[in-house]
Design a protein around this motif. Structure first.
Motif, short mmCIF file in Angstrom:
data_model
loop_
_atom_site.label_atom_id
_atom_site.label_comp_id
_atom_site.label_asym_id
_atom_site.label_seq_id
_atom_site.Cartn_x
_atom_site.Cartn_y
_atom_site.Cartn_z
N VAL A 151 43.19 -2.12 103.24
CA VAL A 151 43.84 -3.43 103.34
C VAL A 151 43.67 -4.01 104.74
CG1 VAL A 151 46.10 -4.56 103.32
CG2 VAL A 151 45.49 -2.96 101.49
N LEU A 152 43.80 -3.18 105.77
CA LEU A 152 43.62 -3.67 107.13
C LEU A 152 42.17 -4.11 107.38
CD1 LEU A 152 45.77 -1.08 109.10
CD2 LEU A 152 46.35 -3.46 108.59
N ALA A 153 41.22 -3.37 106.82
CA ALA A 153 39.81 -3.77 106.97
C ALA A 153 39.56 -5.10 106.28
CB ALA A 153 38.91 -2.68 106.39
N ALA A 154 40.19 -5.30 105.12
CA ALA A 154 40.04 -6.59 104.42
C ALA A 154 40.65 -7.71 105.24
CB ALA A 154 40.69 -6.50 103.05
N HIS A 155 41.78 -7.43 105.87
CA HIS A 155 42.44 -8.46 106.70
C HIS A 155 41.58 -8.80 107.92
CE1 HIS A 155 45.62 -10.98 108.00
NE2 HIS A 155 46.02 -10.22 109.02
N THR A 156 40.99 -7.78 108.53
CA THR A 156 40.09 -8.01 109.66
C THR A 156 38.93 -8.91 109.26
OG1 THR A 156 40.67 -5.87 110.63
CG2 THR A 156 38.61 -6.87 111.36
N HIS A 157 38.38 -8.64 108.07
CA HIS A 157 37.27 -9.45 107.57
C HIS A 157 37.73 -10.90 107.36
CE1 HIS A 157 33.54 -10.23 105.28
NE2 HIS A 157 34.31 -10.98 104.53
N ALA A 158 38.90 -11.09 106.76
CA ALA A 158 39.39 -12.43 106.47
C ALA A 158 39.72 -13.19 107.75
CB ALA A 158 40.61 -12.36 105.56
N LEU A 159 40.17 -12.48 108.79
CA LEU A 159 40.53 -13.13 110.05
C LEU A 159 39.32 -13.78 110.73
CD1 LEU A 159 43.07 -10.56 111.55
CD2 LEU A 159 43.54 -12.96 110.99
N ARG A 160 38.14 -13.30 110.42
CA ARG A 160 36.94 -13.91 111.00
C ARG A 160 36.75 -15.34 110.50
NH1 ARG A 160 33.44 -8.65 109.41
NH2 ARG A 160 34.30 -7.20 110.96
N LEU A 161 37.26 -15.60 109.29
CA LEU A 161 37.14 -16.95 108.73
C LEU A 161 38.39 -17.78 108.97
CD1 LEU A 161 35.51 -16.02 105.30
CD2 LEU A 161 34.37 -16.89 107.34
N ALA A 162 39.53 -17.13 109.11
CA ALA A 162 40.80 -17.84 109.34
C ALA A 162 41.60 -17.03 110.35
CB ALA A 162 41.55 -18.01 108.03
N HIS A 163 41.45 -17.34 111.62
CA HIS A 163 41.98 -16.47 112.67
C HIS A 163 43.51 -16.44 112.72
CE1 HIS A 163 42.08 -20.42 114.65
NE2 HIS A 163 43.00 -19.91 115.46
N ARG A 164 44.19 -17.38 112.07
CA ARG A 164 45.65 -17.39 112.04
C ARG A 164 46.22 -16.79 110.75
NH1 ARG A 164 48.04 -21.97 111.72
NH2 ARG A 164 49.91 -21.34 112.87
N MET A 165 45.38 -16.16 109.98
CA MET A 165 45.82 -15.65 108.69
C MET A 165 46.87 -14.55 108.86
SD MET A 165 43.44 -14.53 105.52
CE MET A 165 44.09 -14.60 103.85
N LEU A 166 47.86 -14.56 107.96
CA LEU A 166 48.94 -13.58 107.97
C LEU A 166 48.83 -12.67 106.75
CD1 LEU A 166 51.72 -12.49 109.02
CD2 LEU A 166 52.80 -14.20 107.52
N LEU A 167 48.92 -11.37 106.99
CA LEU A 167 49.00 -10.38 105.92
C LEU A 167 50.45 -9.95 105.77
CD1 LEU A 167 48.11 -8.13 103.92
CD2 LEU A 167 47.58 -6.72 105.95
N ILE A 168 51.01 -10.14 104.56
CA ILE A 168 52.31 -9.58 104.23
C ILE A 168 52.04 -8.27 103.50
CG2 ILE A 168 54.47 -9.90 102.97
CD1 ILE A 168 54.04 -12.92 103.21
N LEU A 169 52.37 -7.17 104.14
CA LEU A 169 52.03 -5.85 103.60
C LEU A 169 53.30 -5.13 103.17
CD1 LEU A 169 49.53 -3.35 105.31
CD2 LEU A 169 51.48 -2.62 103.94
N ALA A 170 53.38 -4.85 101.87
CA ALA A 170 54.53 -4.13 101.33
C ALA A 170 54.12 -2.68 101.08
CB ALA A 170 55.00 -4.76 100.02
#
Length: 407
Positions: free
Chosen positions: A225-244
């Motif tokens: 999940v963190l690797a996916a978030h890192t990948h997504a941040l490259r396209l949207a640097h302000r993206m927030l992950l809500i992790l449950a």
């Protein structure tokens, strides 16, 4: 009407057997007064058939129902008051004939994919219809296909779950004029609740920040999940992950670990709401899922890569609240729900953990996420419409049958 020598031979040989005890026991029950419908259930259809039965009771006062199912008699608590339940009688023409002579149903409704030959062929002038039909894709042996074609030809009306099922039944020999789509029988899930003022407050704080949610994430999938978030941040640097996290008690240690790795982290139980600087917000209260589904346009269903989630969530939860669904290949214990969503193009399946980041990034496009979310909402809300359609089709056949009797 199509005929099958093998079907005739099968019934002839079965006719040599004496009536079985289940058929004899059922045949001892007197016919009730008023219109009577016999629901013959296939395995696994009891809950959906009960939805139709309850709607039938609401639409038609005085209608009597008798229900039979493989194995034990269905639990009476699921059914409308006055419904009589039985274990399915043995496939013996003599036993079925005795039962039908005693019950004299006005209509027989087969629910699911089973085609009980003794019932269909022994019904005589009693119409037999099939509902909630969804034949499998596996090809049947040629000898069985001939028998199935003959049985389908005796049905008065067929309601399938979806267009693919209608096509399959027509190929198997059903009369196209008698086949129609009834829909998937289901009770719409009750959307999880949340505080509307709190949702509005958090949404205001997030403003236009892109957000995605990962539910019930087991320890084995944290890195994915963190690797996916890192990948997504490259396209949207302000993206927030809500992790449950799957286990809420893991949140404290997980927060410390993420902070040590350089992430800006918040916790529901500590900060309450995510702020503008947070990259990962740990949702460590499982009672808040209704809030997060409403705030996150995209949801990854934790545990669907490893099967390791002890508190896996149903995909119908985000589906009912407009969040687009991403999942891996391991969908138990909610495989039927994922199948429904996949068939409706209402979820994004990813084959490997490496593809999760790409799927999240792709669904950052609002139009793509909206399509999945709309289709998913249609799945969760469409079950009630299917129940209504099937119930009314049954009543139409019942009225036609009773009308022809009076003529």
């Amino acid at each position: 009407m199509r005929r099958s020598f093998l079907l005739w031979l099968r019934l002839t040989l079965a006719g040599l057997r004496k009536p079985g005890p289940l058929a004899l026991r059922a045949a001892q029950v007197e016919r009730p007064a008023g219109p009577l419908v016999w629901l013959v259930l296939s395995e696994g259809t009891e809950a959906d058939a009960a939805l139709v039965a309850r709607r039938l009771g609401q639409l038609r006062a005085g209608l009597r129902l008798r229900v039979s199912a493989p194995g034990a008699a269905p639990a009476a608590a699921l059914w409308p008051k006055g419904t009589e339940t039985f274990a399915a009688p043995e496939e013996s023409p003599a036993g079925i004939a005795r039962l039908l002579a005693r019950w004299r149903p006005d209509l027989i409704v087969l629910v699911g994919n089973d085609l009980p030959a003794a019932v269909i062929c022994g019904a005589g002038k009693v119409p037999v219809m099939l509902v909630d039909a969804c034949p499998g894709a596996a090809a049947r042996p040629l000898l069985l296909r001939g028998q199935q074609r003959a049985l389908l030809g005796r049905l008065s009306r067929i309601l399938t779950r979806d267009p693919a099922s209608s096509v399959a039944l027509k190929r198997l020999g059903a009369d196209p004029a008698k086949v129609e789509i009834g829909g998937i029988l289901a009770e719409p899930p009750v959307p999880l609740r949340c505080s509307d003022p709190e949702r509005a407050s958090i949404a205001q704080g997030l403003r236009a920040r892109p957000v995605w949610l990962a539910t019930a994430v087991p320890e084995a999938e944290i890195e994915t999940v963190l690797a996916a978030h890192t990948h997504a941040l490259r396209l949207a640097h302000r993206m927030l992950l809500i992790l449950a996290p799957d286990a809420q008690e893991d949140a404290v240690a997980l927060a410390a670990r993420l902070e040590g790795e350089g992430w800006a982290v918040g916790r529901r139980s500590l900060e309450g709401e995510p702020d503008a600087e947070m990259q990962v917000f740990l949702a460590d209260d499982p009672g808040d899922y209704g809030l997060w589904y409403r705030l996150a346009p995209v949801t990854y269903m934790g545990g669907t890569f490893t099967g390791a989630a002890y508190h896996a969530r149903s995909p119908l939860e985000p589906a009912a609240l407009g969040s687009a669904i991403i999942h891996g290949p391991r969908t138990a214990p909610f495989t039927p729900d994922y199948t429904r969503l996949t068939e409706a193009r209402a979820a994004r399946a990813v084959a490997s953990e490496a593809q999760l980041g790409e799927a999240v990034a792709d669904l950052l496009a609002p139009d793509r996420a909206a399509i999945l979310a709309h289709n998913a909402w249609a799945v969760t809300s469409g079950g009630a419409g299917a129940v209504e359609a099937v119930a009314r089709a049954i009543l139409t056949e019942l009225d036609a049958a009773r009308g022809s009797e009076r003529e």
